[in-house]
Design a protein around this motif. Structure first.
Motif, short mmCIF file in Angstrom:
data_model
loop_
_atom_site.label_atom_id
_atom_site.label_comp_id
_atom_site.label_asym_id
_atom_site.label_seq_id
_atom_site.Cartn_x
_atom_site.Cartn_y
_atom_site.Cartn_z
N GLY A 43 31.85 21.45 44.29
CA GLY A 43 33.44 21.17 44.35
C GLY A 43 34.18 21.97 43.28
N ARG A 44 33.50 22.97 42.67
CA ARG A 44 34.28 23.78 41.71
C ARG A 44 34.95 24.98 42.45
N PHE A 45 35.91 25.35 41.70
CA PHE A 45 36.89 26.60 42.24
C PHE A 45 36.97 26.60 43.96
N ALA A 46 37.74 25.24 44.20
CA ALA A 46 37.76 24.99 45.74
C ALA A 46 38.91 25.57 46.23
N THR A 67 53.10 44.95 38.57
CA THR A 67 51.89 45.92 38.46
C THR A 67 50.64 44.86 37.78
N PHE A 68 51.06 44.05 36.68
CA PHE A 68 50.12 43.40 36.18
C PHE A 68 49.38 42.11 37.10
N TRP A 69 50.53 41.41 37.85
CA TRP A 69 49.96 40.45 38.75
C TRP A 69 49.14 40.72 39.66
N ASN A 70 49.09 42.16 40.18
CA ASN A 70 48.29 42.75 41.25
C ASN A 70 46.71 42.81 40.63
N GLU A 71 46.96 43.24 39.50
CA GLU A 71 45.55 43.48 38.69
C GLU A 71 44.79 42.23 38.34
N TRP A 72 45.78 41.17 38.03
CA TRP A 72 45.10 39.71 37.56
C TRP A 72 44.95 39.24 38.78
N MET A 73 45.42 39.22 39.84
CA MET A 73 45.17 38.52 41.12
C MET A 73 43.54 39.09 41.87
N THR A 74 43.68 40.60 41.63
CA THR A 74 42.53 40.97 42.08
C THR A 74 41.36 40.80 41.45
N ALA A 75 41.48 40.69 40.23
CA ALA A 75 40.34 40.02 39.00
C ALA A 75 40.02 38.71 39.61
N ILE A 76 40.90 37.99 39.86
CA ILE A 76 40.72 36.43 39.98
C ILE A 76 39.78 36.39 41.70
N LYS A 77 40.36 36.80 42.57
CA LYS A 77 39.96 37.01 43.66
C LYS A 77 38.57 37.30 44.04
N TYR A 129 36.44 34.85 42.19
CA TYR A 129 36.65 33.53 42.64
C TYR A 129 37.50 33.46 43.93
N PRO A 130 36.96 33.70 44.95
CA PRO A 130 37.97 34.07 46.07
C PRO A 130 38.76 32.94 46.60
#
Length: 252
Positions: free
Chosen positions: A1-4, A226-236, A239-240
């Protein structure tokens, strides 16, 4: 149930921990008695904490919602006998939980128990600014860690149109991206590669450590895309399924 992650079928219940339920009276006053906790004063801490929220998860589930969104739980400074940052948006330590609320272990236990009841948890994060009381302010980790200094900085006019419009005014754009929130909260400079790396690693650490399902990112427009693009790429990448929503906060 984590990272759902979240879906359009989810309904979200917002909780300000300090104003919800007091489950542990021992953390009501974390400084000298009478200096930060006073339920008769709307500007002081009122005693709500993660233990109190955890004790009422069944109540929240009975409301019919599927997801809990908490105000930030970062450690905030005790402004002794002044206005207290009970709302959580004045971080002084991004790797700790506010003493009035509990500990990182308490937050992890809250997420685990919420998941056991079929509830998801969204963490409120703040990448745009810190408290003026953060230890970084008098001693910047790098010369460009913040935009400006306490004595010399821009003030955010909250001109979102200057950012999103192709013909937006460049002066207003710079003030909106680099200005200090309400002329008080130091603006973090995500164009500094060390600061950007710190914030990305911190977000991944919170997800991994606690098992949250989503993030509500505060003051999203005032940080470079530009930062949000890098940040979101790392998250996805890691943890997709984790969902992120951004707040277009405007003062006043």
């Amino acid at each position: 149930g984590r990272f759902a992650g979240l879906t359009p079928e989810d309904s979200i219940y917002l909780v300000m921990p300090d104003r919800f339920a007091n489950g542990d009276a021992s953390n009501d006053e974390t400084s000298a008695p009478g200096t930060t906790f006073n339920r008769a004063n709307p500007n002081f801490y009122h005693g709500g904490d993660l233990r109190g929220l955890r004790d009422h998860l069944a109540y929240i589930k009975d409301l019919g919602v599927t997801t809990i969104w908490l105000n930030p739980v970062y450690d905030n400074v005790d402004r002794v006998q002044q206005y207290q940052p009970y709302h959580g948006y004045h971080a002084v330590d991004y790797y700790a939980v506010e003493n009035h609320f509990g500990s990182v272990a308490d937050f992890r236990a809250l997420v685990d128990e919420a998941h056991s009841l079929g509830l998801k948890v969204v963490q409120d994060e703040v990448a745009n600014h810190t408290s003026p009381d953060h230890p970084w302010v008098p001693s910047y980790p790098t010369p460009t860690w913040y935009n400006g200094t306490p004595a010399n900085h821009l003030v955010n006019p909250f001109d979102i149109s200057s950012i999103v419009a192709p013909d937006g005014d460049p002066t207003a754009r710079r003030r909106t991206l680099e200005g200090w929130f309400v002329d008080l909260l130091p603006d973090l400079n995500q164009n500094d590669p060390d600061l950007a790396r710190y914030e990305i690693q911190n977000t991944l650490w919170w997800i991994e450590t606690t098992g949250i399902d989503g993030i509500r990112q505060d003051t999203l427009p005032y940080v470079p895309r530009t930062f949000w693009n890098e940040w979101m790429t790392a998250i996805k990448t890691e943890y997709p399924r984790v969902t992120v929503v951004g707040a277009t906060t405007r003062a006043g």
